[in-house]
Design a protein around this motif. Structure first.
Motif, mmCIF file in Angstrom:
data_model
loop_
_atom_site.group_PDB
_atom_site.id
_atom_site.type_symbol
_atom_site.label_atom_id
_atom_site.label_comp_id
_atom_site.label_asym_id
_atom_site.label_seq_id
_atom_site.Cartn_x
_atom_site.Cartn_y
_atom_site.Cartn_z
ATOM 1 N N ALA A 103 -32.153 -6.776 -26.131
ATOM 2 C CA ALA A 103 -32.264 -6.634 -24.723
ATOM 3 C C ALA A 103 -31.062 -7.337 -23.894
ATOM 4 O O ALA A 103 -30.559 -8.193 -24.137
ATOM 5 N N LEU A 104 -30.895 -6.567 -22.828
ATOM 6 C CA LEU A 104 -29.877 -6.786 -21.643
ATOM 7 C C LEU A 104 -30.396 -7.648 -20.831
ATOM 8 O O LEU A 104 -31.430 -7.265 -20.178
ATOM 9 N N GLU A 105 -29.997 -8.865 -20.223
ATOM 10 C CA GLU A 105 -30.395 -9.552 -19.076
ATOM 11 C C GLU A 105 -29.294 -10.027 -18.240
ATOM 12 O O GLU A 105 -28.293 -9.881 -18.912
ATOM 13 N N PRO A 106 -29.334 -10.400 -17.001
ATOM 14 C CA PRO A 106 -28.123 -10.700 -16.188
ATOM 15 C C PRO A 106 -27.200 -11.744 -16.724
ATOM 16 O O PRO A 106 -26.132 -11.880 -16.340
ATOM 17 N N THR A 107 -27.888 -12.891 -17.325
ATOM 18 C CA THR A 107 -27.227 -13.921 -17.827
ATOM 19 C C THR A 107 -26.851 -13.623 -19.198
ATOM 20 O O THR A 107 -26.067 -14.614 -19.844
ATOM 21 N N GLY A 108 -27.183 -12.725 -19.779
ATOM 22 C CA GLY A 108 -26.927 -12.612 -21.500
ATOM 23 C C GLY A 108 -27.426 -11.393 -22.115
ATOM 24 O O GLY A 108 -28.084 -10.683 -21.384
#
Length: 171
Positions: A103-108
């Motif tokens: 999973a890609l998220e803005p913080t990591g």
């Protein structure tokens, strides 16, 4: 979408090999027929022209793929050399291979890693880095002694800070 820089580009594919062999066969046949019969038929001249154009296009494809493979290999070797140099000069380091980006998220990103030295597969949280990380990448990290230490069980999720990620190279 960017191309995965970890995957080595293909030089030859079955379609390219077959079309090259077919074109080479046509060139040999047409050169032989022109030698034996002369250039009397307009059809033969057009066939030779089409074959030469096709051969030039195939040659350009082979040349471009070879150049792309050569530049990828040079860049990969440079990254591996940098990883080895950092491994020698830094204190405690270890290599982990990114098996998947879950999973890609803005913080990591949530990733699945394999600890190369211990052959242990584990979920991890990787803080956002300057460069995107792809499956197959080998990361050189400074392991956190609070999370992983001898005699203790592996944590359920390993947290990799961006500052602990020293370098990456294709696997």
């Amino acid at each position: 979408m960017d191309k995965n820089p970890v995957l080595e580009p293909k030089l030859a594919t079955p379609a390219l090999i077959l079309s090259s062999v077919a074109t080479l066969t046509c060139v040999i046949y047409l050169v032989g027929s022109v030698t034996v019969y002369g250039q009397s038929a307009m059809f033969r001249v057009l066939a030779i022209l089409a074959t030469v154009i096709l051969a030039a296009a195939l040659g350009a494809i082979w040349f471009a793929r070879a150049r792309r493979l050569r530049s990828w290999t040079a860049a990969a070797n440079e990254k591996r050399k940098r990883l080895s140099d950092l491994k020698r000069t830094r204190g405690t380091t270890t290599e982990v291979t990114v098996l998947s980006v879950d999973a890609l998220e803005p913080t990591g990103s949530w990733i699945t890693i394999n600890w190369n030295r211990f052959d242990h597969i584990q979920r991890a949280w990787l803080e956002a880095l300057n460069e995107p990380i792809w499956p197959g990448s080998v990361l050189l990290i400074s392991p956190d002694p609070i999370q992983v230490f001898p005699g203790a069980p592996w944590p359920a999720t390993y947290y990799i800070r961006a500052s602990d990620c020293l370098a990456w190279a294709p696997g």
